[in-house]
Design an enzyme around this catalytic site. Structure first.
Site, PDB file in Angstrom:
ATOM      1  N   ASP A 111       0.804  -1.296  -0.011  1.00  0.00           N
ATOM      2  CA  ASP A 111      -0.112  -0.144   0.160  1.00  0.00           C
ATOM      3  C   ASP A 111       0.753   1.276  -0.189  1.00  0.00           C
ATOM      4  O   ASP A 111       2.079   1.123   0.192  1.00  0.00           O
ATOM      5  CB  ASP A 111      -0.884   0.058   1.099  1.00  0.00           C
ATOM      6  CG  ASP A 111      -0.277  -0.319   2.633  1.00  0.00           C
ATOM      7  OD1 ASP A 111       0.703  -0.996   2.598  1.00  0.00           O
ATOM      8  OD2 ASP A 111      -0.608   0.409   3.473  1.00  0.00           O
ATOM      9  N   GLU A 177      -0.482  -2.274   5.291  1.00  0.00           N
ATOM     10  CA  GLU A 177       0.457  -1.975   6.314  1.00  0.00           C
ATOM     11  C   GLU A 177       0.436  -0.683   7.023  1.00  0.00           C
ATOM     12  O   GLU A 177       0.467  -0.627   8.230  1.00  0.00           O
ATOM     13  CB  GLU A 177       1.869  -2.343   5.776  1.00  0.00           C
ATOM     14  CG  GLU A 177       2.975  -2.582   7.072  1.00  0.00           C
ATOM     15  CD  GLU A 177       3.335  -1.253   7.386  1.00  0.00           C
ATOM     16  OE1 GLU A 177       3.752  -1.327   8.782  1.00  0.00           O
ATOM     17  OE2 GLU A 177       3.466  -0.281   6.751  1.00  0.00           O
TER      18      GLU A 177
END
Length: 450
Positions: A111, A177
């Site tokens: 991400d 994350e």
């Protein structure tokens, strides 16, 4: 051997007690590792190309749909079995080797962050996204684009030697994350809940790495035990009695009480925590209360974070935060309601596994380039995997050689920059850790007659 004078006597004794110093080192690199190292030179252009594509098209946590699709397509090209939609947008690949052996997991986070890029690289992100209802710029400002590319490079190399592979590799491409929008669930914790380590082949170890913009290209940093801190959120609601600001004695001032609580919280670290053991942090990041300059409000809300590097210290700080806030409030005639929300555990490198794999890291980077480092108080949800199976998490250099780390843009900033030449070492590390672990486990079983 660990050769670093910064390793304290206390840490050394603890390592001996844990059996760290007695743990057997890995065998010398196999022919497969030598082959993989050679192939890393050949796949490097692809790794750079993948990284630039992911960098130019970042997506926020739980919304990495295009990123996941690209990852899945590449894994399928390598002949790897693929599962998508894990923890919303995660991708898991299974590579079954031609020979029996252990299951090894490799993880990369995928991400981006709500950061507007300011670098002048030709592949800079122009992407926009919605975060908590607000339009934001989106950037891979923590290097997750490089993590994806490095793991794809490792996947291509390992899949090319499938018939000689002594075990199975589980590639985990993890979303979110950096966290998820309010009210959502995601990241490593959700992957674990959904059974990513239990369904299908069950890995017995997991390896991960993080590129670092302030560590020189060609170097690897590691630490046994707690290497990154736990991260917990605390919320404190201080309830007083509203009154006119001219007559404070007729009420209970939650603002003054909150100020005393903030000061009191700092003494938890400075006076009540054994800092030579490990570092810890308590930070108040938000305070809200009041609507007018001459009205003492009825309520004030505080929010902050707790960071610790071992679970016992973490729990002790939790207790102290509650005790400090409630008793200070009580002394002022107010009431403090404390809520602590655990978020990320300690990123804990299994000491025995770390010692066993240290020669592998030294082999791929050179002994002088593998540096025993101090822990950091940033957090990493790789920790959720390490709660279930032994894991090793290391940092790989991404700063141009010769640059002063003090002048290098840190992570999570608009000017964050990575020297792409550092990624090849990450590819080599992931493949060598996998191959050497499999090789050593095979020898161990043969020597015991299993």
């Amino acid at each position: 051997m660990i050769r670093n004078n910064n390793w304290s006597k206390r840490t050394l004794l603890a390592a001996v007690g844990l059996g760290l110093m007695a743990a057997p080192a890995m065998a010398q690199d196999s022919k497969l590792v030598a082959k993989a190292n050679s192939m890393a030179d050949k796949v490097e252009p692809k790794v750079i190309e993948w990284r630039r594509d992911f960098h130019a098209h970042p997506e926020l946590g739980n919304h990495e749909k295009e990123t996941a699709a690209k990852i899945a397509a590449q894994l399928k090209k390598f002949g790897i079995e693929v599962e998508t939609g894990v923890a919303h947008t995660g991708v898991v690949g299974i590579l079954k080797g031609g020979k029996p052996g252990p299951v090894v997991a490799l993880r990369a986070d995928i991400d981006g962050l709500p950061v507007t890029e300011r670098t002048d690289v030709p592949f800079a992100s122009k992407a926009k996204g919605i975060y908590n209802g607000q339009e934001v710029g989106v950037m891979h400002a923590c290097g997750h684009d490089t993590h994806i590319a490095m793991l794809l490079g490792a996947a291509e190399i390992l899949s090319s030697m499938k018939q000689d592979l002594k075990g199975t590799v589980k590639f985990i491409f993890q979303p979110a994350e950096e966290g998820v929008p309010e009210g959502e669930e995601g990241g490593a914790n959700l992957m674990v809940k959904e059974g990513v380590l239990e369904k299908g082949p069950k890995p017995e170890v997991i390896f991960g790495l993080h590129i670092n913009s302030q560590t020189e290209v060609g170097k690897i940093r590691y630490k046994p035990g707690g290497t990154m801190a736990s991260a917990d959120v605390f919320k404190i609601k201080v309830k007083g009695k509203q009154v006119h600001g001219a007559y404070p004695w007729n009420g209970v001032d939650p603002i003054v009480t909150s100020a005393q609580i903030i000061n009191g919280l700092q003494t938890i670290i400075s006076r009540q925590t054994e800092l030579p053991e490990e570092a810890a942090v308590v930070t108040v990041g938000m305070i809200h209360g009041g609507v007018r300059n001459n009205i003492i409000p009825e309520e004030v809300q505080l929010e902050g974070t707790i960071r610790a590097l071992n679970t016992e210290m973490q729990q002790k700080i939790h207790e102290k935060v509650k005790l400090t806030a409630t008793k200070i409030a009580e002394s002022a005639g107010a009431v403090a309601e404390v809520t602590i929300i655990p978020q990320t555990p300690v990123t804990y490198n299994d000491p025995a596994l770390t010692q066993r794999m240290l020669p592998t890291l030294q082999s791929v980077a050179g002994s002088e380039n593998v540096i025993l480092s101090k822990a950091v108080t940033g957090a990493e949800d790789f920790a959720f995997f390490q709660e279930k199976i032994p894991g090793l998490y290391v940092f790989v250099g991404g700063m141009p050689k010769g640059k002063d780390p003090a002048t290098a843009a840190p992570h999570h900033t608009p000017d964050f920059f990575i020297d792409e030449s550092g990624m090849k070492l990450g590819v080599k590390a992931l493949t060598a850790l996998t191959l050497n672990y499999m090789e050593e486990k095979g020898k161990s079983k043969n020597s015991t007659g299993q």
